[in-house]
Design an enzyme around this catalytic site. Structure first.
Site, PDB file in Angstrom:
ATOM      1  N   TYR A  68     -15.460 -31.271  23.656  1.00 39.34           N
ATOM      2  CA  TYR A  68     -14.993 -31.737  24.957  1.00 39.34           C
ATOM      3  C   TYR A  68     -13.527 -32.121  24.908  1.00 39.34           C
ATOM      4  O   TYR A  68     -12.960 -32.369  23.845  1.00 39.34           O
ATOM      5  CB  TYR A  68     -15.839 -32.916  25.464  1.00 39.34           C
ATOM      6  CG  TYR A  68     -15.560 -34.248  24.799  1.00 39.34           C
ATOM      7  CD1 TYR A  68     -14.614 -35.116  25.348  1.00 39.34           C
ATOM      8  CD2 TYR A  68     -16.241 -34.637  23.656  1.00 39.34           C
ATOM      9  CE1 TYR A  68     -14.358 -36.351  24.753  1.00 39.34           C
ATOM     10  CE2 TYR A  68     -15.991 -35.864  23.073  1.00 39.34           C
ATOM     11  CZ  TYR A  68     -15.056 -36.720  23.617  1.00 39.34           C
ATOM     12  OH  TYR A  68     -14.804 -37.935  23.032  1.00 39.34           O
ATOM     13  N   CYS A  69     -12.930 -32.147  26.082  1.00 38.78           N
ATOM     14  CA  CYS A  69     -11.569 -32.626  26.292  1.00 38.78           C
ATOM     15  C   CYS A  69     -11.511 -33.175  27.710  1.00 38.78           C
ATOM     16  O   CYS A  69     -12.546 -33.409  28.322  1.00 38.78           O
ATOM     17  CB  CYS A  69     -10.546 -31.511  26.069  1.00 38.78           C
ATOM     18  SG  CYS A  69     -10.674 -30.144  27.239  1.00 38.78           S
ATOM     19  N   LYS A  70     -10.337 -33.362  28.239  1.00 39.82           N
ATOM     20  CA  LYS A  70     -10.228 -33.937  29.583  1.00 39.82           C
ATOM     21  C   LYS A  70     -10.574 -32.936  30.681  1.00 39.82           C
ATOM     22  O   LYS A  70     -11.356 -33.220  31.577  1.00 39.82           O
ATOM     23  CB  LYS A  70      -8.824 -34.495  29.798  1.00 39.82           C
ATOM     24  CG  LYS A  70      -8.655 -35.201  31.120  1.00 39.82           C
ATOM     25  CD  LYS A  70      -7.305 -35.833  31.242  1.00 39.82           C
ATOM     26  CE  LYS A  70      -7.176 -36.537  32.588  1.00 39.82           C
ATOM     27  NZ  LYS A  70      -5.874 -37.165  32.726  1.00 39.82           N
TER      28      LYS A  70
END
Length: 103
Positions: A74-76
């Site tokens: 995941y990331c933003k």
């Protein structure tokens, strides 16, 4: 035209919702990787996630030996996690998924 098709078919969509990813994590004893930079990780991250920034993803074979391990990225926004997924798939990892982290 291609962008319209991408939006229609949601090619840029994550593999899992946050809830689905947490189920997969618990069921498969998976690994959650936050691919954001260390500063972003320090500000806020999912409990249990490790931080391997996307620009260091080439070194993951030193961290995760088992290429059948369930890896949840995941990331933003999803862009970096999709990039990391492609790198891992090219390295031969089989069970790599992105998800919406709600950060």
């Amino acid at each position: 035209m291609f962008r319209k098709l991408c939006r229609f078919f949601r090619i840029d969509k994550s593999d899992f919702s946050y809830e689905e990813a947490m189920v997969a994590y618990r069921r498969n004893n998976g690994i959650i990787i936050d691919v954001r930079n260390p500063e972003e990780y320090r500000q806020k991250h999912i409990n249990g996630a490790i931080n391997i920034p996307v620009y260091e993803m080439d070194n993951i074979k030193n961290e995760i030996i088992d290429k059948d391990e369930v890896i949840l990225l995941y990331c933003k926004s999803g862009k970096r996690s999709r990039m990391a997924k492609e790198i891992l798939l090219q390295e031969g990892y089989e069970n790599v998924y992105t998800f919406d982290a709600k950060i």
